[in-house]
Design a protein around this motif. Structure first.
Motif, short mmCIF file in Angstrom:
data_model
loop_
_atom_site.label_atom_id
_atom_site.label_comp_id
_atom_site.label_asym_id
_atom_site.label_seq_id
_atom_site.Cartn_x
_atom_site.Cartn_y
_atom_site.Cartn_z
N PHE A 124 64.68 34.10 -19.64
CA PHE A 124 64.65 32.70 -19.25
C PHE A 124 65.87 32.34 -18.41
CE2 PHE A 124 61.96 32.50 -23.12
CZ PHE A 124 60.78 32.15 -22.48
N GLY A 125 67.03 32.87 -18.76
CA GLY A 125 68.23 32.61 -18.00
C GLY A 125 68.15 33.16 -16.59
N VAL A 126 67.62 34.36 -16.46
CA VAL A 126 67.47 34.98 -15.14
C VAL A 126 66.45 34.20 -14.32
CG1 VAL A 126 66.70 37.05 -13.92
CG2 VAL A 126 68.20 37.27 -15.90
N ALA A 127 65.34 33.84 -14.93
CA ALA A 127 64.31 33.08 -14.21
C ALA A 127 64.84 31.72 -13.76
CB ALA A 127 63.06 32.90 -15.09
N THR A 128 65.62 31.07 -14.62
CA THR A 128 66.21 29.78 -14.26
C THR A 128 67.16 29.94 -13.08
OG1 THR A 128 66.04 29.00 -16.53
CG2 THR A 128 67.60 27.84 -15.12
N ALA A 129 67.99 30.97 -13.09
CA ALA A 129 68.93 31.20 -12.00
C ALA A 129 68.20 31.50 -10.70
CB ALA A 129 69.88 32.34 -12.36
N ILE A 130 67.18 32.33 -10.76
CA ILE A 130 66.43 32.67 -9.55
C ILE A 130 65.73 31.43 -9.00
CG2 ILE A 130 64.44 33.97 -8.66
CD1 ILE A 130 65.29 36.24 -10.61
N GLY A 131 65.14 30.63 -9.86
CA GLY A 131 64.48 29.40 -9.42
C GLY A 131 65.46 28.45 -8.77
N ARG A 132 66.64 28.32 -9.36
CA ARG A 132 67.67 27.44 -8.80
C ARG A 132 68.14 27.96 -7.44
NH1 ARG A 132 71.50 28.41 -12.16
NH2 ARG A 132 72.94 29.27 -10.64
N VAL A 133 68.29 29.27 -7.31
CA VAL A 133 68.70 29.86 -6.02
C VAL A 133 67.63 29.61 -4.97
CG1 VAL A 133 69.13 32.05 -4.82
CG2 VAL A 133 70.27 31.57 -7.01
N PHE A 134 66.37 29.84 -5.32
CA PHE A 134 65.27 29.61 -4.36
C PHE A 134 65.26 28.16 -3.88
CE2 PHE A 134 62.19 33.21 -5.86
CZ PHE A 134 63.07 34.16 -5.37
N LEU A 135 65.40 27.23 -4.80
CA LEU A 135 65.42 25.81 -4.42
C LEU A 135 66.61 25.49 -3.53
CD1 LEU A 135 64.38 24.19 -7.82
CD2 LEU A 135 63.10 24.04 -5.68
N SER A 136 67.76 26.04 -3.87
CA SER A 136 68.96 25.72 -3.10
C SER A 136 68.91 26.31 -1.69
CB SER A 136 70.22 26.21 -3.83
OG SER A 136 70.28 27.62 -3.86
N VAL A 137 68.42 27.52 -1.54
CA VAL A 137 68.37 28.16 -0.22
C VAL A 137 67.52 27.35 0.75
CG1 VAL A 137 67.53 30.21 1.02
CG2 VAL A 137 68.93 30.47 -1.03
#
Length: 130
Positions: free
Chosen positions: A5-18
């Motif tokens: 869940f932590g990895v998925a949250t980080a990846i989702g946040r990175v995708f949104l930010s990029v």
């Protein structure tokens, strides 16, 4: 939050930010075109709107990327996406504009998820317990 869940949250946040960082860079590289587009929608103070948009997309995008004040930034982006959809993408007779409208709403939904659940463990906020 750790593990999957932590990895998925980080990846989702990175995708949104990029998405926002690249949009901000694009707008910063073409001020005249962006300001003209804002003016074409009848908005007053287009240069001010331009500067605010670039600042939000670049600054907010970078803050979201590292997960600092992510809830506040995500809320600002959610509002920005809905307002942008209503101003710039209401021509549903154009399938591209309809898709852009729905894309903005989907991004706003993702941002509301970040607002509700935070940046996750792989973030500055997560390290501070925010």
């Amino acid at each position: 939050m750790s593990g999957t869940f932590g990895v998925a949250t980080a990846i989702g946040r990175v995708f949104l930010s990029v998405l926002f960082i690249l949009a901000g860079i694009g707008k910063a590289a073409a001020p005249a075109g962006t300001i003209s587009y804002i003016e074409s929608k009848g908005l007053p103070l287009a240069p001010v709107a331009y500067v605010g948009t670039v600042a939000l997309e670049l600054g907010g995008g970078l803050l979201l990327l590292v997960g600092f004040q992510a809830r506040l930034v995500a809320l600002a982006f959610a509002v920005f996406c809905v307002v942008s959809a209503l101003i710039f993408h209401l021509d549903f007779s154009d399938p591209v504009q309809q898709a852009m409208f729905l894309k903005n709403l989907a991004i706003a939904g993702g941002m509301l998820f970040v607002f509700a659940h935070g940046a996750g463990g792989f973030s500055i906020d997560g390290r501070r317990g925010a």
